[in-house]
Enzyme design. Structure first.
Site, PDB file in Angstrom:
ATOM      1  N   ALA A 129       0.802  -1.133   0.010  1.00 48.82           N
ATOM      2  CA  ALA A 129       0.190   0.149   0.028  1.00 48.82           C
ATOM      3  C   ALA A 129       1.019   1.129  -0.139  1.00 48.82           C
ATOM      4  O   ALA A 129       2.126   1.200   0.431  1.00 48.82           O
ATOM      5  CB  ALA A 129      -1.004  -0.011   1.337  1.00 48.82           C
ATOM      6  N   ASP A 285      -9.103   5.220  14.091  1.00 50.59           N
ATOM      7  CA  ASP A 285      -9.034   5.337  12.507  1.00 50.59           C
ATOM      8  C   ASP A 285      -9.416   4.030  11.984  1.00 50.59           C
ATOM      9  O   ASP A 285      -8.852   3.317  11.393  1.00 50.59           O
ATOM     10  CB  ASP A 285      -7.594   5.621  12.031  1.00 50.59           C
ATOM     11  CG  ASP A 285      -7.371   6.032  10.509  1.00 50.59           C
ATOM     12  OD1 ASP A 285      -8.439   6.450  10.209  1.00 50.59           O
ATOM     13  OD2 ASP A 285      -6.367   5.963  10.146  1.00 50.59           O
TER      14      ASP A 285
END
Length: 537
Positions: A129, A285
């Site tokens: 990522a 998050d």
């Protein structure tokens, strides 16, 4: 202070905003408004039919990763933003072009005092990522452990500081010239964002967050947190165990594997409320990209979390008032909700309870009349905060993170299992926590926690008593000295007065004898002057 580079960046921002037909936004930003006519003839990048939220989102994506991150942060401020704009901003994806593997290798070599081949057997070239702050590579340690390496982007701090300076300039101009700035507090929003993003630049901090979260859930079947390999962590490098599981957004795969979706959804809610109220340390998050599901036992699925850069905590008072607010809402006790908002300091002390109660009732009654499975905790919070804003409620940054996390968890839970009853899952956690705070158990716990202090105080009591006695005696002595000084000053003051009378009388008597026609008065004044002089001595 804006540098020439920042001014050029401001022009670039304005050009992009015009390209996405955001003229109305520019009109509200005084620092951009004077130059808007320069860009009228530039080509537009989007048609007139697109919504305002979509145009803002597309513009932020083009402005770059720091603005994307900013959009993600403010998307959680549903108490300030219209719902359609908040929904569009929530779609922002933090995916950017990865930097070269050669650069990643160079960063690793600079940080470790040994060749990489002595630490890693393999580092994958293609990143798993790539985001605005860092990118992630999978790797294999020499001991055979599968890990991921998270590496901060080169020069990212300078980029962040440049764009933060511009955001502050925009916020300051809004604060000066925008009528609603007192309520919205644009500078506070930028400060909040700056704090969040600066914290994310220290990967050792993220590692510490992960380690604490892992301890909190040790022995639990609810949440798995990856192991941190501290010897390889640096402020710009994080090495942790690689998680294997199904991405939680892949609902089709979860269902194909006969995953118990009801239990999975309920566990997510329990994890959230456990973190907030029992641990007072919550992963802030928890969007779908950061959550995986381990389904070795499909009937007892287990969450696995990653990315611990943003963590939330609350004060004891905020925990208490928040829990009481939820309980009062589901009991329909709107007077208590109003009183709690005042007692907590969320609204000014002078706010009238009856007026706030009526406002809360007006907003909450329609929500309360829905079936429990349809009630949104996040919307309850948003509704309460929006109502309180009418009574000059100050922004509570610590509650914003909580609201954002609750919104994510709740949305995810209902996506997994549409009939999820949040209250049924949350109530036992809240009730147990409240009992621990105010029941006999709480008193016993407080005594246990304070026992060492009580023992030390008892041990020191004779010494403390002696010190108090000595201080009291010293204070009495000092008081006596002060009284003596005051008496002496009064005596000197009287002497000075008598002496002045003596001099005045004596001089007056002499002058009368020399130039006057009344020797008796002159002699009397001379006598008074002489006697006063001897008295003053």
């Amino acid at each position: 202070m804006l540098t020439p580079k920042n001014i050029i960046r401001l022009f670039t921002i304005q050009k992009i905003l015009f390209g996405y037909r955001l003229n109305e936004l520019i009109d509200k930003i005084p620092i951009l408004k004077p130059f808007k006519y320069l860009f009228f003839f530039f080509p537009k990048k989007i048609n007139n039919q697109s919504s305002l939220g979509e145009r803002i989102t597309r513009a932020l994506e083009e402005l770059g990763p720091i603005f994307v991150k900013f959009g993600q942060v403010i998307s959680t401020r549903r108490d300030l933003l219209p719902a359609d704009i908040a929904n569009e901003l929530a779609k922002l994806q933090d995916q950017v072009t990865p930097f070269a593997q050669s650069e990643a290798i160079k960063i690793l070599e600079n940080e470790y005092d040994k060749p990489l081949k002595e630490i890693f057997s393999k580092i994958d070239k293609k990143p798993l990522a790539a985001a605005s702050i860092a990118q992630v590579h999978s790797a294999l340690l020499k001991n055979g452990k599968k890990v991921i390496i998270k590496i901060l982007r080169p020069n990212i701090k300078n980029q962040i500081e440049r764009d933060i300076a511009i955001l502050y300039a925009i916020a300051e101009s809004l604060e000066k010239f925008w009528d609603e700035s007192e309520q919205v507090k644009p500078i506070e929003i930028v400060k909040e964002y700056e704090k969040t993003i600066i914290n994310e630049l220290n990967l050792k901090r993220e590692a510490a967050n992960a380690a604490r979260l892992k301890r909190n859930f040790s022995g639990s079947d609810l949440l798995y947190v990856p192991e941190i390999y501290w010897e390889y962590c640096r402020s710009n490098i994080l090495v942790q165990e690689r998680i294997f599981g199904e991405p939680i957004r892949d609902i089709e795969t979860l269902k194909k594997n006969n995953t118990n979706m009801k239990k999975l959804a309920e566990n997510g809610v329990e994890i959230f409320f456990t973190q907030v109220f029992r641990h007072n340390f919550f992963h802030a998050d928890m969007h779908p990209g950061n959550i995986f599901v381990k389904i070795e036992d499909p009937n007892n699925p287990k969450y696995a979390a990653v990315d611990f850069g943003i963590i939330g905590t609350l004060t004891k008072d905020d925990q208490y008032y928040l829990a009481e607010n939820f309980l009062a809402f589901f009991e329909g006790n709107y007077n208590k909700i109003a009183q709690l908002h005042i007692d907590s300091g969320w609204v000014p002390r002078e706010t009238r309870v009856d007026e706030l109660e009526i406002a809360v009732r007006t907003v909450c009654e329609p929500i309360f009349n829905k079936p429990l499975s349809e009630i949104s905790f996040a919307n309850v919070l948003i509704s309460l905060f929006n109502t309180a804003r009418q009574f000059n409620m100050e922004i509570q940054p610590q509650l914003i993170l909580l609201q954002k996390t609750l919104f994510n968890i709740e949305g995810l839970g209902r996506e997994l299992y549409p009939n999820l009853d949040l209250w049924k899952t949350a109530y036992p956690v809240l009730k147990e926590w409240m009992n621990e705070q105010i029941g006999v158990k709480a008193v016993v716990t407080d005594l246990k926690e304070n026992l060492p202090l009580l023992r030390q105080t008892a041990r020191d009591f004779p010494r403390i008593l002696k010190e108090i006695t000595l201080r009291s005696e010293q204070e009495n002595t000092n008081k006596m000295k002060v009284i003596e000084i005051q008496k002496e000053l009064l005596k000197q003051k009287n002497q000075l007065f008598t002496l002045s009378v003596s001099v005045t009388s004596f001089l007056s008597g002499v002058l009368i004898h020399l130039f006057g026609s009344s020797p008796l008065i002159g002699s009397t004044l001379l006598f008074i002057g002489v006697m006063s002089f001897f008295k003053a001595r």
